[in-house]
Design an enzyme around this catalytic site. Structure first.
Site, PDB file in Angstrom:
ATOM      1  CG  PHE A 126      32.409  48.195  -4.371  1.00 21.84           C
ATOM      2  CD1 PHE A 126      33.267  47.723  -5.349  1.00 21.84           C
ATOM      3  CD2 PHE A 126      32.072  49.535  -4.367  1.00 21.84           C
ATOM      4  CE1 PHE A 126      33.777  48.578  -6.305  1.00 21.84           C
ATOM      5  CE2 PHE A 126      32.580  50.396  -5.313  1.00 21.84           C
ATOM      6  CZ  PHE A 126      33.435  49.920  -6.287  1.00 21.84           C
ATOM      7  CG  ASP A 127      31.034  40.644  -2.209  1.00 19.66           C
ATOM      8  OD1 ASP A 127      30.439  40.593  -1.134  1.00 19.66           O
ATOM      9  OD2 ASP A 127      31.816  39.771  -2.614  1.00 19.66           O
ATOM     10  CE  LYS A 128      34.634  42.568   4.446  1.00 18.76           C
ATOM     11  NZ  LYS A 128      35.807  41.949   5.003  1.00 18.76           N
ATOM     12  CB  THR A 175      35.201  43.883  -5.076  1.00 22.19           C
ATOM     13  OG1 THR A 175      34.503  43.952  -3.847  1.00 22.19           O
ATOM     14  CG2 THR A 175      34.626  42.764  -5.899  1.00 22.19           C
ATOM     15  CE  LYS A 234      26.883  39.931   0.305  1.00 18.74           C
ATOM     16  NZ  LYS A 234      28.137  39.371  -0.167  1.00 18.74           N
TER      17      LYS A 234
END
Lengths: 77, 620
Positions: free
Chosen positions: B313-315, B318, B492
């Site tokens: 997950f991207d913080k 999301t 990422k």
């Protein structure tokens, strides 16, 4: 030349091979530039030169193959 | 009925009529058979001709275009059957083929109907305000910028912005969520949403084929056509299988003189259940997803969704709502207001969620102009304000500019980070003058979603550009397996690649706006809450239209269900093919039984795929 694009929804296609068969048969008609049949949606996408062939003739060919057209949409160009 | 209506009726029901006539002839043939074998042969031949004529016609027109279709194989088998004196088998083959096609078409119509149901949602008319008059027009003829009126019970015909009025709107067509949302002046609304109560004037932004809904329809159709790897493999197999069986039939006929077996081979020459096993499950799976507001780019991505082992997950946006807020300001030099004012001045042009939080907090101040704005990706921003070089950014950016963080500021930052907030130091002329803490609210369902994913046996990680302490606090609160902090966008991508190198199948969940490279690097790129944001829909393999993490569980579950469904279909279909070939060669299966097995197996595969239409995540 007056090209016409028609997207026609056919009767339910039961096998993917039938889709290929219809595309080959329609694609070989004189004046038809491109014919694609999509199995998942039972759709025929056809592009043809109106001065060489009419939609009625394509429709007739489809009927001979045993497939009825349920609805169609036309785009010019 | 008038004659032309009769004709139309006949044409429409031709197939059914032929089946009835042929079936009746077969029954009559069996009955007459007790009295006269000749009458039986004649009636059976008539039945075969009745059912076989349209099949032969199709075969003939296909053959003229040099296409060998299954219709040709069936025609040869039936003609052969009549010639070798087995009229009953010929009748059975053609009758079963026609009946099978008829029943399959009807069932397939239901399977493919997800699109049809979506099409029903397309608005038929729009009411526009032209020269002060209300005029009803086709939705595609509304001009952008025109005012469209929608009343209670009406469908919104365009994508646009509400300029007047308020209403509760059901956006299920777009998001799959049927709980209505309240919209008012300034809200974005989408075509095909239903105004349940209220009145709206909408300024049209996108009409006709450009609306989000039209694009969704288009994408779902494209997705259903897109062939998954399994399907490509099966098509290769059948391209080889059919000619092989025809050759085998010819050889059998020539060398063993066993025409009966040779003809039966022709009947099983098209592995029908096998070739439709994958596409039909995909159509059903993608259709189900579309109805619940999950857009899948193609069958292969649904397959992948079923195989994912790690969710990254991207913080922001999301796991959190992305609605950032300034929670505290600390000032070392000057007062807090001054810190906020200078920071806001440089953030004015920023689209970053930190910048927008600072700007919102500073909205009541007149902001000085900033010059020479410089954005440091993953670091912060700087600019010249009132003759001073102002820098707003994280620790790394301060270090890069040789700015020392005083101990009292460091203490404040640490305390804020341990609360899960993101504090940003503000420096002027190379000296830290204070810091601003920003907090993002966790989504209420985030913790439960992480737990459910872990229960499904998946690893849940967070990849964020935020500092390790803040990230750690959030990861602990949510019970994540792992987190990586301080990541630049490129990092990422590297993080995802290293997970893949460990053998994980990685899904990356982002808001689709600033994490495009990561979405692309993952095995499955998932964008969230994407209604209206085209870029996200374009980039992601799978798009959750609503802003609800629960949909993720549903989508992954559906992927797994689809994968299982395809496996069942393929295994069953392969077994049928093997049994049929063995049965024919072992003289156990003949024309009628061969055709029956063929059609019945196709039907079973379709019915199995239909189960996917009714699939629901049991977690809801």
């Amino acid at each position: 030349m007056a090209y016409v694009n028609i997207t026609a929804r056919l009767e339910q296609l039961t096998c993917p091979d039938c889709a290929n068969m219809i595309a080959s048969v329609v694609g070989r008609l004189k004046g038809v530039e491109q014919a694609e049949v999509r199995y998942a949606t039972s759709k025929l996408l056809v592009r043809f030169d109106e001065s060489l062939i009419t939609w009625e003739a394509i429709d007739k060919t489809l009927a001979k193959l045993g497939y009825l057209v349920r609805s169609k949409v036309q785009q010019e160009g | 009925m008038r004659p032309e209506n009769w004709q139309l009726w006949l044409r429409k029901n031709e197939k059914l009529l032929i089946i009835i006539v042929s079936g009746a002839l077969i029954i009559l043939g069996w009955l007459m058979g007790y009295f006269s074998p000749l009458a039986r042969a004649i009636l059976m031949t008539a039945a075969a001709l009745a059912a076989g004529f349209p099949i032969a016609k199709t075969a003939w027109y296909a053959l003229r275009a040099e296409v060998i279709s299954i219709h040709l194989l069936v025609t040869i088998a039936a003609l052969g059957g009549i010639l070798i004196g087995d009229q009953w088998e010929a009748a059975a083959v053609t009758f079963l083929f026609a009946l099978g096609e008829f029943l399959e078409a009807r069932t397939l119509a239901k399977t493919r109907d997800a699109i049809g149901q979506l099409l029903d949602l397309v608005p038929a008319a729009a009411t526009v305000l032209r020269d002060g008059q209300e005029i009803e027009v086709d939705p595609s003829e509304v001009g952008t910028g025109e005012s469209v009126l929608v009343r209670s019970g009406g469908k919104i015909p365009v994508d646009g912005i509400v300029t007047k009025g308020s209403a509760s709107v059901n956006q299920a067509a777009i998001t799959g969520e049927s709980i209505p949302v309240e919209v008012t002046s300034g809200s974005q609304v989408f075509s095909s949403s239903i105004v349940e109560a209220g009145y709206l004037e909408i300024q049209a932004q996108r009409v006709g084929e450009d609306t989000t809904f039209a694009r969704i329809l288009h994408m779902v159709e494209e997705a259903q056509e897109r062939k998954a790897p399994t399907q490509k493999f099966i098509e290769k197999f059948s391209r080889w299988y059919t000619p092989a069986i025809i050759a085998l039939a010819a050889l059998t006929g020539l060398f063993t003189r066993n025409l009966h077996t040779a003809l039966t081979l022709l009947v099983i020459g098209c592995p029908g259940a096998l070739v439709i096993s994958t596409p039909i499950s995909m159509v059903a799976g993608i259709g189900n997803a579309a109805k619940s507001g999950v857009l899948v780019k193609g069958g292969e991505f649904l397959e992948k969704a079923g195989k994912v082992t790690l969710i990254a997950f991207d913080k922001t946006g999301t796991l959190t709502t992305g609605k950032t807020e300034v929670t505290a300001i600390s000032a070392l030099l000057g007062d807090e207001e001054e810190v906020l004012r200078l920071a806001a001045a440089v953030e004015k042009g920023s689209e970053h969620h930190i910048g927008s939080a600072i700007l919102r907090r500073a909205s009541s101040f007149p902001l000085p102009a900033a010059e020479g704005i410089q954005v440091f990706a993953g670091g912060g921003i700087s600019g010249q304000v009132e003759g001073k070089r102002i820098l707003v950014g994280n620790r790394r950016l301060l270090e890069q500019h040789n700015i020392i963080l005083p101990p009292e500021s460091e203490e404040w930052l640490t305390a804020r980070e341990e609360m899960g907030e993101t504090p940003v130091p503000v420096a002027a002329e190379g000296k830290v003058i204070g810091a601003i803490a920003i907090a993002d609210t966790l989504r209420p369902e985030a913790r439960e979603t992480a737990a459910k994913l872990q229960q499904m046996g998946k690893k849940v990680v967070m990849l964020t550009g935020d500092n390790p302490r803040t990230a750690g606090t959030i990861a602990r609160q949510l019970g994540l397996d792992e987190f990586q902090a301080n990541l630049l966008p490129g990092d990422k991508v590297e993080a995802i690649k290293s997970y893949q190198a460990q053998g994980q199948i990685v899904a990356m969940v982002g808001d689709g706006i600033n994490d495009t490279p990561a979405l692309a690097a993952a095995d499955l790129g998932i964008a969230m809450g994407a209604a209206g944001t085209d870029a996200a829909i374009e980039t992601a393999d799978l798009t959750l239209m609503s802003d609800d993490l629960d949909r993720l569980i549903g989508a992954l579950g559906l992927g797994r269900a689809t994968l299982a469904n395809i496996r069942q279909n393929v295994i069953f279909a392969v077994a049928v093919v093997l049994l049929l070939v063995a049965g024919v060669l072992g003289q156990k299966v003949f024309l009628a039984t061969g055709m029956l097995a063929h059609e019945a197996s196709v039907m079973l595969v379709i019915l199995n795929a239909m189960r996917l239409l009714a699939w629901k995540p049991n977690t809801r």
